[in-house]
Scaffold this active site. Sequence first.
Site, mmCIF file in Angstrom:
data_model
loop_
_atom_site.group_PDB
_atom_site.id
_atom_site.type_symbol
_atom_site.label_atom_id
_atom_site.label_comp_id
_atom_site.label_asym_id
_atom_site.label_seq_id
_atom_site.Cartn_x
_atom_site.Cartn_y
_atom_site.Cartn_z
ATOM 1 N N TYR A 1 6.424 7.989 16.789
ATOM 2 C CA TYR A 1 6.825 7.859 15.382
ATOM 3 C C TYR A 1 8.065 8.706 15.113
ATOM 4 O O TYR A 1 9.016 8.246 14.470
ATOM 5 C CB TYR A 1 5.664 8.292 14.498
ATOM 6 C CG TYR A 1 5.932 8.258 13.015
ATOM 7 C CD1 TYR A 1 5.982 7.057 12.324
ATOM 8 C CD2 TYR A 1 6.114 9.442 12.294
ATOM 9 C CE1 TYR A 1 6.211 7.025 10.957
ATOM 10 C CE2 TYR A 1 6.342 9.418 10.930
ATOM 11 C CZ TYR A 1 6.391 8.213 10.267
ATOM 12 O OH TYR A 1 6.616 8.191 8.912
ATOM 13 N N LYS B 1 11.829 7.464 13.783
ATOM 14 C CA LYS B 1 12.414 7.991 12.549
ATOM 15 C C LYS B 1 13.720 8.739 12.828
ATOM 16 O O LYS B 1 14.650 8.704 12.000
ATOM 17 C CB LYS B 1 11.414 8.901 11.842
ATOM 18 C CG LYS B 1 10.190 8.165 11.293
ATOM 19 C CD LYS B 1 10.582 7.115 10.256
ATOM 20 C CE LYS B 1 9.384 6.472 9.592
ATOM 21 N NZ LYS B 1 9.761 5.517 8.527
ATOM 22 N N SER C 1 -1.884 8.679 1.327
ATOM 23 C CA SER C 1 -1.738 7.237 1.535
ATOM 24 C C SER C 1 -2.662 6.837 2.676
ATOM 25 O O SER C 1 -3.405 7.658 3.205
ATOM 26 C CB SER C 1 -0.279 6.874 1.864
ATOM 27 O OG SER C 1 0.047 7.299 3.169
ATOM 28 N N SER D 1 11.266 10.137 7.045
ATOM 29 C CA SER D 1 10.189 11.125 7.107
ATOM 30 C C SER D 1 10.814 12.454 7.489
ATOM 31 O O SER D 1 11.887 12.487 8.104
ATOM 32 C CB SER D 1 9.150 10.717 8.156
ATOM 33 O OG SER D 1 8.234 11.770 8.408
ATOM 34 N N ILE E 1 3.149 4.447 -0.394
ATOM 35 C CA ILE E 1 4.361 4.756 -1.145
ATOM 36 C C ILE E 1 4.973 3.488 -1.732
ATOM 37 O O ILE E 1 5.421 3.474 -2.885
ATOM 38 C CB ILE E 1 5.371 5.495 -0.245
ATOM 39 C CG1 ILE E 1 4.873 6.923 0.052
ATOM 40 C CG2 ILE E 1 6.752 5.547 -0.900
ATOM 41 C CD1 ILE E 1 5.741 7.682 1.027
ATOM 42 N N SER F 1 0.841 -1.197 0.000
ATOM 43 C CA SER F 1 0.000 0.000 0.000
ATOM 44 C C SER F 1 0.875 1.247 0.000
ATOM 45 O O SER F 1 2.094 1.173 0.170
ATOM 46 C CB SER F 1 -0.922 0.020 1.234
ATOM 47 O OG SER F 1 -0.164 0.098 2.429
#
Length: 339
Positions: A203, A207, A239, A190, A62, A60
């Site tokens: 998150y 990252k 997305s 990201s 990217i 799914s």
Amino acid sequence: MNWELLLWLLVLCALLLLLVQLLRFLRADGDLTLLWAEWQGRRPEWELTDMVVWVTGASSGIGEELAYQLSKLGVSLVLSARRVHELERVKRRCLENGNLKEKDILVLPLDLTDTGSHEAATKAVLQEFGRIDILVNNGGMSQRSLCMDTSLDVYRKLIELNYLGTVSLTKCVLPHMIERKQGKIVTVNSILGIISVPLSIGYCASKHALRGFFNGLRTELATYPGIIVSNICPGPVQSNIVENSLAGEVTKTIGNNGDQSHKMTTSRCVRLMLISMANDLKEVWISEQPFLLVTYLWQYMPTWAWWITNKMGKKRIENFKSGVDADSSYFKIFKTKHD
């Protein structure tokens, strides 16, 4: 000749040039090095053909779009994610719309958190195609919840999936690349690996860890100039990452993408990724304004960045609590469509 008049004309020309460049930057959707490579650099159609590319998170978002665009370049594809039926769907579409045959695509189910399976998965790819030219570390998950509403298990899950899972798979593939003295390790990070925002701090932490690891790995591999380590840092992209984001518990996800129209299209993001891969860029920022500007400020003017991030962060929380996409209100002034 009136030298004073000439001097003023030169100053005026310089100011006009500066203004033009500023206006171009305000409509930019990538860092300046990346956009220069798009204009003057090598084409993916020239550089990536006939390579073996392993894409994680290919079911799914990217990863899926990357599979479609790579299939048109004549590469050999390895598609990995947990959901086999979704991988098969992506494979069928690659065969329908790309330049590949059945033998050119391997569907390889993979759970990044099951690090014990990564060595066998790597051997399966090498047995099928004989080499791995590009590893695209794209698998991962996001988060949408305030710190005090979030279980520690959510942060543990994000570190295990986004960081440790990616590191584990990279360590399995790396000996093969070192033996060949060539290869590309491309990690979809990201811009939240550079900046930090509320609601996604777990998150962000995962990252930031990825960026630190791969920047250090690049230095360790300096004696192997044929091995390229690249960090791809997208901003908000259309997305299902928000829909699948963890809420306050590992058993709960947001479950609703909301309006995505204000975000960069997945096709544009992936095209810029391919340009980065073709030109061996070490790190690229792929984002529309104002996030691109804020990323530059975090890199070069962190004091100003703190002030702006605090302002944007308050609005982000307000949006989230009112039930709309957390980033929806930032794009009204800057939004530019790219085909």
